[in-house]
Design an enzyme around this catalytic site. Structure first.
Site, PDB file in Angstrom:
ATOM      1  N   ASP A  78       0.855  -1.189   0.000  1.00  0.00           N
ATOM      2  CA  ASP A  78       0.000   0.000   0.000  1.00  0.00           C
ATOM      3  C   ASP A  78       0.884   1.228   0.000  1.00  0.00           C
ATOM      4  OD1 ASP A  78      -2.893   0.883   0.117  1.00  0.00           O
ATOM      5  OD2 ASP A  78      -1.940   2.174   1.615  1.00  0.00           O
TER       6      ASP A  78
HETATM    7  N1  LIG Z   1       3.713   3.477 -12.546  1.00  0.00           N
HETATM    8  C1  LIG Z   1       3.699   4.223 -11.408  1.00  0.00           C
HETATM    9  N2  LIG Z   1       2.767   3.947 -10.443  1.00  0.00           N
HETATM   10  C2  LIG Z   1       2.799   4.726  -9.324  1.00  0.00           C
HETATM   11  C3  LIG Z   1       3.734   5.772  -9.120  1.00  0.00           C
HETATM   12  N3  LIG Z   1       3.479   6.334  -7.890  1.00  0.00           N
HETATM   13  C4  LIG Z   1       2.436   5.654  -7.345  1.00  0.00           C
HETATM   14  N4  LIG Z   1       2.037   4.664  -8.208  1.00  0.00           N
HETATM   15  C5  LIG Z   1       0.959   3.678  -8.029  1.00  0.00           C
HETATM   16  O1  LIG Z   1      -0.083   4.230  -7.252  1.00  0.00           O
HETATM   17  C6  LIG Z   1      -0.780   3.135  -6.654  1.00  0.00           C
HETATM   18  C7  LIG Z   1      -0.923   3.417  -5.163  1.00  0.00           C
HETATM   19  O2  LIG Z   1      -2.149   2.899  -4.739  1.00  0.00           O
HETATM   20  P1  LIG Z   1      -2.268   1.577  -3.825  1.00  0.00           P
HETATM   21  O3  LIG Z   1      -3.558   1.653  -3.121  1.00  0.00           O
HETATM   22  O4  LIG Z   1      -1.012   1.398  -3.023  1.00  0.00           O
HETATM   23  O5  LIG Z   1      -2.276   0.367  -4.848  1.00  0.00           O
HETATM   24  P2  LIG Z   1      -3.373  -0.016  -5.947  1.00  0.00           P
HETATM   25  O6  LIG Z   1      -2.858   0.397  -7.286  1.00  0.00           O
HETATM   26  O7  LIG Z   1      -4.708   0.489  -5.532  1.00  0.00           O
HETATM   27  O8  LIG Z   1      -3.339  -1.606  -5.932  1.00  0.00           O
HETATM   28  P3  LIG Z   1      -3.562  -2.574  -4.662  1.00  0.00           P
HETATM   29  O9  LIG Z   1      -2.181  -2.972  -4.206  1.00  0.00           O
HETATM   30  O10 LIG Z   1      -4.340  -3.710  -5.247  1.00  0.00           O
HETATM   31  O11 LIG Z   1      -4.304  -1.772  -3.619  1.00  0.00           O
HETATM   32  C8  LIG Z   1       0.061   1.875  -6.867  1.00  0.00           C
HETATM   33  O12 LIG Z   1      -0.459   1.111  -7.937  1.00  0.00           O
HETATM   34  C9  LIG Z   1       1.413   2.462  -7.238  1.00  0.00           C
HETATM   35  O13 LIG Z   1       2.165   1.571  -8.033  1.00  0.00           O
HETATM   36  C10 LIG Z   1       4.706   6.020 -10.150  1.00  0.00           C
HETATM   37  O14 LIG Z   1       5.570   6.913 -10.054  1.00  0.00           O
HETATM   38  N5  LIG Z   1       4.662   5.208 -11.260  1.00  0.00           N
END
Ligand SMILES: Nc1nc2c(ncn2[C@@H]2O[C@H](COP(=O)(O)OP(=O)(O)OP(=O)(O)O)[C@@H](O)[C@H]2O)c(=O)[nH]1
Length: 201
Positions: A78
């Site tokens: 997360d």
């Molecule tokens: N490609 C990329 N993704 C980013 C970056 N900064 C943040 N993210 C993405 O932002 C999202 C953060 O939200 P989370 O709630 O942690 O994860 P999610 O995408 O909802 O996926 P889950 O793990 O299933 O909850 C993640 O998918 C990170 O990979 C970046 O610089 N590049």
């Protein structure tokens, strides 16, 4: 890659999946569908610190999938964005993303990227990577163009930017690890998996 144990990534994040697969790990993906907003909201209202909120959410995801696949190593993740003590949520619309980026413009914000490994319903390992990002002053015109070009790509990113794409142009300084910005503390995670013999050393 010869691995001794099955590794499951309990995340719907494409970049997390890609980072692990490009590192040569033969992982399975099983996103954990938990009510993140409810869990995060409860923790924030109790005054839990951002890094501990990220850790708790990552743990909840790992625990849920571990319950279904007790023999596997399950990685829950997360990422939390905070501006000072305030936790900002993933922007749902381009308008919210625009407001959020305007608030981050010219400021330093933090990303807390948590990863927790479960096996057999028990936590084995956890790490929260912390990064400080200084965003330059962004003009309204550039912000509009940036979102017009990138919204579809960045809509699933917590800060409405992807550092590995045009998002890098928003920043003047980053103190911390590139992978932790993308969403996974890769170096710490891979070190652990290698140390425990899951990955060949
Ligand atoms: N490609 C990329 N993704 C980013 C970056 N900064 C943040 N993210 C993405 O932002 C999202 C953060 O939200 P989370 O709630 O942690 O994860 P999610 O995408 O909802 O996926 P889950 O793990 O299933 O909850 C993640 O998918 C990170 O990979 C970046 O610089 N590049």
């Amino acid at each position: 890659m010869h691995m001794t144990e099955q590794i499951i990534l309990a995340s719907g994040s494409e970049i997390r999946r890609d980072l692990l697969r490009r590192a040569g790990l033969d992982i399975q993906v099983m996103p954990a569908r938990i009510d993140e907003d409810a869990l995060r909201g409860g923790l924030v209202s109790e005054g839990v610190q951002p890094r501990d909120v990220a850790d708790a959410l990552a743990e909840a995801k790992a625990r849920k999938i571990s319950g279904k696949e007790p023999g596997a190593l399950v990685i829950g993740c997360d990422q939390i964005l905070n501006l000072g003590p305030e936790i900002l949520s993933k922007p749902e619309t381009p308008e919210i993303a625009r407001d959020q980026l305007q608030r981050l413009s010219g400021q330093t914000h933090m990303l807390q990227s948590a990863a927790v490994i479960y096996q057999g319903g028990e936590p084995l390992w956890r790490h929260v990577g912390v990064v400080r990002l200084r965003m330059r002053e962004i003009s309204e015109a550039y912000l509009d163009d940036y979102l017009a070009r990138n919204w579809e790509s960045v809509r699933h990113s917590v800060g409405a930017y992807k550092l590995e794409e045009e998002g890098v142009r928003l920043f003047t300084r980053i103190d911390g690890d590139y992978f932790t910005v993308l969403g996974l503390p890769m170096l710490e995670l891979l070190s652990y998996l290698t140390m425990r013999g899951t990955l060949p050393s």
